[in-house]
Scaffold this motif. Structure first.
Motif, mmCIF file in Angstrom:
data_model
loop_
_atom_site.group_PDB
_atom_site.id
_atom_site.type_symbol
_atom_site.label_atom_id
_atom_site.label_comp_id
_atom_site.label_asym_id
_atom_site.label_seq_id
_atom_site.Cartn_x
_atom_site.Cartn_y
_atom_site.Cartn_z
ATOM 1 N N GLU A 1 -28.497 11.845 -28.514
ATOM 2 C CA GLU A 1 -28.862 13.270 -28.542
ATOM 3 C C GLU A 1 -29.621 13.628 -27.258
ATOM 4 O OE1 GLU A 1 -29.787 15.868 -32.448
ATOM 5 O OE2 GLU A 1 -31.220 14.304 -31.983
ATOM 6 N N ARG B 1 -33.928 2.749 -26.740
ATOM 7 C CA ARG B 1 -32.779 2.428 -25.894
ATOM 8 C C ARG B 1 -33.285 1.657 -24.682
ATOM 9 N NH1 ARG B 1 -29.147 6.869 -22.656
ATOM 10 N NH2 ARG B 1 -27.795 5.381 -21.597
ATOM 11 N N ASP C 1 -29.641 7.429 -30.133
ATOM 12 C CA ASP C 1 -28.795 8.331 -30.928
ATOM 13 C C ASP C 1 -27.862 9.175 -30.068
ATOM 14 O OD1 ASP C 1 -30.627 10.046 -29.767
ATOM 15 O OD2 ASP C 1 -31.345 10.902 -31.653
ATOM 16 N N ALA D 1 -36.703 6.078 -34.343
ATOM 17 C CA ALA D 1 -35.485 5.323 -34.066
ATOM 18 C C ALA D 1 -35.800 4.145 -33.148
ATOM 19 C CB ALA D 1 -34.451 6.244 -33.407
ATOM 20 N N THR E 1 -35.879 8.349 -28.581
ATOM 21 C CA THR E 1 -35.004 9.506 -28.770
ATOM 22 C C THR E 1 -35.782 10.782 -28.436
ATOM 23 O OG1 THR E 1 -35.619 9.807 -31.082
ATOM 24 C CG2 THR E 1 -33.745 8.347 -30.635
ATOM 25 N N ALA F 1 -31.132 10.610 -23.012
ATOM 26 C CA ALA F 1 -30.974 10.467 -24.455
ATOM 27 C C ALA F 1 -31.411 9.069 -24.890
ATOM 28 C CB ALA F 1 -29.517 10.700 -24.835
ATOM 29 N N GLY F 2 -31.843 8.973 -26.133
ATOM 30 C CA GLY F 2 -32.188 7.680 -26.708
ATOM 31 C C GLY F 2 -30.971 7.034 -27.330
ATOM 32 N N ARG G 1 -36.090 13.375 -30.316
ATOM 33 C CA ARG G 1 -36.882 13.752 -31.489
ATOM 34 C C ARG G 1 -38.194 12.964 -31.549
ATOM 35 N NH1 ARG G 1 -33.481 16.047 -36.037
ATOM 36 N NH2 ARG G 1 -31.530 16.578 -35.018
#
Length: 139
Positions: free
Chosen positions: A35, A66, A33, A63, A84, A30-31, A86
């Motif tokens: 998610e 990370r 966010d 976004a 992320t 996940a990033g 997305r």
């Protein structure tokens, strides 16, 4: 937003679904966010619609990345920047749309050897390496 054929192709439902399948197959983390692939999977069609709608409206913003540090034996840790899920879907969709026309455009201009020292380029093209006395001209 004015759309050209490549943007329409990148944001087509079929292309976005192909992009999702590739991102999901990679099983990345996940990033920022939080998610995950598994979190998006049940509502993937809605997420793909949201991504396309955001781009069409001009409101889509990637976004932050990370930052993750991976330990390596005997070496300093390696920093990775993780987008992320997305953002990875959109990146993959754009890559799927852009790669074929760019490769077709550049096919005739692939790695031309510039000098006898470019032996690796010649071998990559399946040509024998030049002798020390041969000269090459690029037109």
């Amino acid at each position: 937003m004015e759309a050209g054929p490549l943007l329409r192709q990148a944001l087509s439902p079929a292309n976005l679904l192909t992009a999702w399948n590739r991102v999901a197959a990679n099983r990345g983390m996940a990033g920022v966010d939080g998610e995950t692939i598994d979190g998006i999977a049940p509502q993937v069609h809605g997420v793909l619609d949201e991504i396309a709608a955001g781009v069409w409206a001009g409101s889509y913003r990637p976004a932050a990345l990370r930052r993750v540090w991976m330990a390596r034996p005997g070496k300093p840790p390696r920093g990775l920047a993780v987008p992320t899920v997305r953002d990875r879907i959109l990146q993959t969709a754009v890559t799927l749309a852009l790669t074929p026309p760019v490769e077709a455009e550049l096919e005739d201009q692939m790695l031309q050897p510039l000098c006898p020292h470019c032996r690796h380029a010649m071998l990559w093209q399946g040509k024998p390496p030049p002798t020390a006395t041969e000269a090459f001209w690029v037109f």
